[in-house]
Design a protein around this motif. Structure first.
Motif, short mmCIF file in Angstrom:
data_model
loop_
_atom_site.label_atom_id
_atom_site.label_comp_id
_atom_site.label_asym_id
_atom_site.label_seq_id
_atom_site.Cartn_x
_atom_site.Cartn_y
_atom_site.Cartn_z
N SER A 42 0.82 -1.21 0.00
CA SER A 42 0.00 0.00 0.00
C SER A 42 0.86 1.26 0.00
O SER A 42 2.06 1.21 0.23
N LYS A 43 0.22 2.41 -0.24
CA LYS A 43 0.93 3.68 -0.31
C LYS A 43 1.42 4.16 1.05
O LYS A 43 2.20 5.11 1.12
N ASP A 44 0.98 3.55 2.13
CA ASP A 44 1.41 3.98 3.46
C ASP A 44 2.56 3.14 4.02
O ASP A 44 2.82 3.14 5.20
N THR B 136 7.19 17.16 6.18
CA THR B 136 6.70 18.53 6.10
C THR B 136 7.47 19.42 7.07
O THR B 136 8.10 18.93 8.01
N THR B 137 7.41 20.72 6.85
CA THR B 137 8.06 21.64 7.78
C THR B 137 7.20 21.85 9.01
O THR B 137 7.70 22.27 10.05
N VAL B 138 5.92 21.56 8.91
CA VAL B 138 5.03 21.66 10.06
C VAL B 138 4.91 20.28 10.67
O VAL B 138 4.45 19.35 10.02
N GLY B 139 5.38 20.15 11.91
CA GLY B 139 5.34 18.84 12.55
C GLY B 139 3.92 18.41 12.84
O GLY B 139 3.08 19.21 13.21
N LEU B 140 3.66 17.15 12.63
CA LEU B 140 2.35 16.60 12.93
C LEU B 140 2.42 15.89 14.28
O LEU B 140 3.39 15.20 14.56
N PRO B 141 1.41 16.07 15.10
CA PRO B 141 1.46 15.44 16.42
C PRO B 141 1.39 13.92 16.30
O PRO B 141 0.59 13.39 15.55
N THR B 142 2.28 13.27 17.00
CA THR B 142 2.24 11.81 17.08
C THR B 142 2.45 11.43 18.54
O THR B 142 2.96 12.21 19.34
N ARG C 160 0.53 6.00 16.79
CA ARG C 160 -0.78 6.31 16.24
C ARG C 160 -0.69 7.70 15.65
O ARG C 160 -0.15 8.60 16.27
N ARG C 161 -1.20 7.84 14.43
CA ARG C 161 -1.10 9.11 13.73
C ARG C 161 -2.43 9.48 13.12
O ARG C 161 -3.24 8.62 12.79
N SER C 162 -2.59 10.77 12.90
CA SER C 162 -3.75 11.26 12.17
C SER C 162 -3.64 10.80 10.72
O SER C 162 -2.55 10.74 10.15
N LEU C 163 -4.78 10.48 10.09
CA LEU C 163 -4.76 10.10 8.69
C LEU C 163 -4.30 11.24 7.80
O LEU C 163 -3.80 11.02 6.70
N HIS C 164 -4.41 12.46 8.29
CA HIS C 164 -3.96 13.64 7.55
C HIS C 164 -2.46 13.53 7.23
O HIS C 164 -2.01 13.94 6.17
N MET C 165 -1.70 12.93 8.13
CA MET C 165 -0.26 12.78 7.90
C MET C 165 0.02 11.94 6.66
O MET C 165 0.88 12.26 5.86
N TYR C 166 -0.76 10.88 6.46
CA TYR C 166 -0.54 10.02 5.31
C TYR C 166 -0.88 10.74 4.01
O TYR C 166 -0.22 10.55 3.00
N GLU C 167 -1.88 11.60 4.05
CA GLU C 167 -2.22 12.39 2.87
C GLU C 167 -1.04 13.30 2.51
O GLU C 167 -0.70 13.46 1.34
N GLN C 168 -0.42 13.88 3.52
CA GLN C 168 0.73 14.75 3.24
C GLN C 168 1.91 13.95 2.71
O GLN C 168 2.62 14.42 1.80
N LEU C 169 2.15 12.76 3.24
CA LEU C 169 3.26 11.93 2.76
C LEU C 169 3.06 11.52 1.31
O LEU C 169 4.01 11.42 0.55
#
Length: 103
Positions: free
Chosen positions: A2-4, A69-75, A88-97
């Motif tokens: 998969s893409k993730d 990204t330059t903006v860190g995502l909370p993990t 555990r991560r927000s699904l938003h992070m995978y969209e950015q990756l």
């Protein structure tokens, strides 16, 4: 794969180095209860087979070198009852990756 950066095996997900996204891979369950992942030439990942409620096994080395990204995502990480650390991560992070979040 998969893409993730995960492959699925028996309802569980195991990370694989990001450079293999979209490639055909082979898996092998070993007698010592590990899952080995192969490309055409060599073993590219090895994980202990998960049991119980744990669903993801992540090796953070598989993500090294991946664009961030330059903006860190909370993990946050949480220790599972089987002593396997899973983030555990927000699904938003995978969209950015994936590059899907082009604002």
């Amino acid at each position: 794969m998969s893409k993730d950066c995960f492959i699925s095996y028996q309802g569980k997900r195991y990370s694989v180095p990001f450079r293999y996204v979209g490639k055909e891979l082979k898996i092998k369950e070993t007698l010592d209860h590990h899952l080995e992942v192969y490309d055409s030439y060599e073993c590219i990942a090895k994980h202990p087979l998960m049991t119980g409620k744990a669903r993801d096994h992540i090796n953070l080395e598989h993500y090294k070198g991946l664009h961030t990204t330059t903006v860190g995502l909370p993990t946050h990480s949480r220790l599972q009852s089987s002593d396997i650390e899973v983030e555990r991560r927000s699904l938003h992070m995978y969209e950015q990756l994936e590059g899907g979040d082009q604002e």
